[in-house]
Design an enzyme around this catalytic site. Structure first.
Site: not given
Ligand code: EPU
Length: 449
Positions: A20-21, A92, A116, A310, A332
């Site tokens: 998915k990601n 997102r 989420c 995850d 995280v």
């Molecule tokens: N963060 C910030 N500022 C930002 C971006 C992120 O502070 O501008 C922080 C977040 O709040 C968090 C950390 O950085 O504490 C990591 O967030 P990240 O940006 O890595 O997460 P994401 O890209 O929003 C993706 C996956 C998530 C997965 C995370 C970590 C997708 C669509 N989502 O989220 O997957 O948990 O990376 O590996 O790719 C899921 O599949 O259920 C899911 C939540």
């Protein structure tokens, strides 16, 4: 709502398709091409439907044939705020359309994001990087408007934290920005490397250096790609944990050892058994409970190559069955243990702490976030009525209900689980789970007549 009669070991085989990601981001990358792209091994999940909708309102022709997605972006066009806002709050991914839309159309509108509820999930890194590339970002009541009056130019940028999404944002923007971009402290998850492979097929020049440094040389044009998505290692680990918690045995076809090495080490430390079949077509990994007591462990989540956040929730369910005290330190996200209150109602012995237990101090320590869990096992889980709070926690509730004695009712499956788990009910039935949907109200009335 799903009714689950627990206590039956899961036995059999499930197929795991593309992650998915990765798939959702690969779909966004197709927007950058001047010719059509083909993505294979696409799972039938709601996040794919959401991105399909977003691409279509921007003039991309998207067709799904089996698990192959055809995307033709040759007639990309601006979309109206209202038609984009239909997708507000659903995922997102919209934030990742910024760079590609700015390159193709010179402007972009991004609706409010969903995803989420597992922490604040700010997008400050994304917007900061986009501004440095030269984008003008204006927030309004209906979303975020972006433009690039002077085009986008390569940047030197260091992420405060190796965010997956912000790394993807920089990649998707830098590939066609003028000049070279150097991204420091980048995330290097396998899904990001797969996205880089896709962009490279499209014509991008991206160098992954040591120490989380990625260098991107901007090019003037990218073409479409043909790619098979890497398998979903989160789904694979979810089925593995379900096999362990229910004392069963599940062959996860499609699971790949290389992307799951950290999980496999944890699985074995807990006392689970696995066997890798590396046949390129029929291969996968068989996970099973060997019949001996499970062992407690101290773990912490981290960015790749650490233990994925995850994977945390399904592992915690399995740890409720381990013989002794286990620790899970979530580094995280600040708020990813909400789901444990439902597990406690089922008889699990889990306490939450705001200290960084059992590992390295993290960003959330001393800030009052309950981000460490102590799990005392083994606990006999009993059935309960459960409300799913989010995608991964939701699947862990399903696992707990299948491991528990008695009949549980799990609410929210259609809202959350279908976002990321393809065909999960059929898969559960195929593994011998005793699940059923409540009869529709009309049928219940008819049976009373
Ligand atoms: N963060 C910030 N500022 C930002 C971006 C992120 O502070 O501008 C922080 C977040 O709040 C968090 C950390 O950085 O504490 C990591 O967030 P990240 O940006 O890595 O997460 P994401 O890209 O929003 C993706 C996956 C998530 C997965 C995370 C970590 C997708 C669509 N989502 O989220 O997957 O948990 O990376 O590996 O790719 C899921 O599949 O259920 C899911 C939540």
């Amino acid at each position: 709502m799903l009714i689950i009669h627990g206590g039956t070991p899961l036995e059999g085989e499930v197929l795991v398709r593309g992650a998915k990601n990765l798939v959702s981001k690969a779909m966004v990358a197709a927007l950058l091409g001047t010719s059509p792209s083909v993505l294979r091994s696409v799972p039938a999940i709601r996040d794919v439907e959401v991105v399909t909708g977003l691409l279509r309102v921007h003039g991309v022709d998207v067709e799904l044939d089996g698990d192959t997605l055809y995307m033709d972006p040759t007639s990309v066009e601006s979309a109206g705020v209202e038609e984009i806002n239909v997708h507000a709050g659903t995922s997102r991914i919209p934030i990742l359309l910024c760079g590609p839309l700015l390159h193709r159309l010179g402007r972009a509108f991004i609706p409010d994001l969903g995803g989420c509820n597992i922490g604040g999930r700010p997008i400050d890194f994304h917007l900061d990087a986009l501004r440095k590339f030269g984008a003008v970002v204006e927030k309004s009541a209906d979303g975020t408007h972006l433009s690039a009056p002077n085009g986008l130019h390569g940047i030197r940028y260091e992420l405060e934290y190796p965010s997956v999404g912000a790394t993807e944002q920089v990649l998707l923007t830098a590939v066609m920005a003028k000049g070279t971009t150097e991204l420091r402290n980048a995330a290097i998850e396998p899904e990001i490397i797969d996205l880089i492979c896709i962009l490279q097929k499209m014509g991008a020049i991206i160098k992954v250096h040591t120490n989380r440094v990625i260098e991107i040389v901007g090019v003037d044009e990218l073409k479409g790609y043909s790619h098979r998505a890497l398998p979903d290692r989160i789904e694979a680990a979810s089925w593995a944990s379900a096999a362990l918690a229910t004392q069963g045995s599940v062959f996860v076809r499609g699971a790949q050892q290389a992307d799951m090495m950290t999980f496999l080490n944890v699985f074995r430390s807990i006392g689970g058994a696995y066997e890798v079949d590396d046949d390129p077509v029929e291969g996968g990994i068989r996970f099973w409970h060997p019949g001996t007591p499970l062992k407690p462990v101290a773990l912490e989540t981290d960015v790749h190559p650490g233990l994925m956040t995850d994977w945390q929730q399904p592992i915690v369910v399995a740890l409720t069955q381990a013989d002794g005290l286990s620790i899970m330190h979530e580094t995280v996200y600040e708020n990813r243990f909400g789901y444990t209150s439902e597990l406690r109602r089922m008889g699990a012995n889990i306490e939450l702490y705001s200290d960084c237990l059992g590992g390295t101090p993290c960003r959330w320590g001393r800030r009052n976030f309950l981000h460490s869990a102590v799990i005392a096992g083994p606990s006999k889980l009993h059935a309960a009525d459960l409300q799913i709070p989010d995608l991964r926690a939701g699947f862990s509730h399903l696992i707990a209900a299948m491991a528990a004695e008695g009949t549980s009712r799990v609410y929210g499956v259609d809202r959350y689980i279908t976002r990321g788990y393809e065909n999960f009910e059929a898969k559960l039935l195929g593994l011998g789970a005793k699940i059923e949907r409540p009869a529709p109200a009309s049928a219940q009335l008819a049976s009373r007549d």
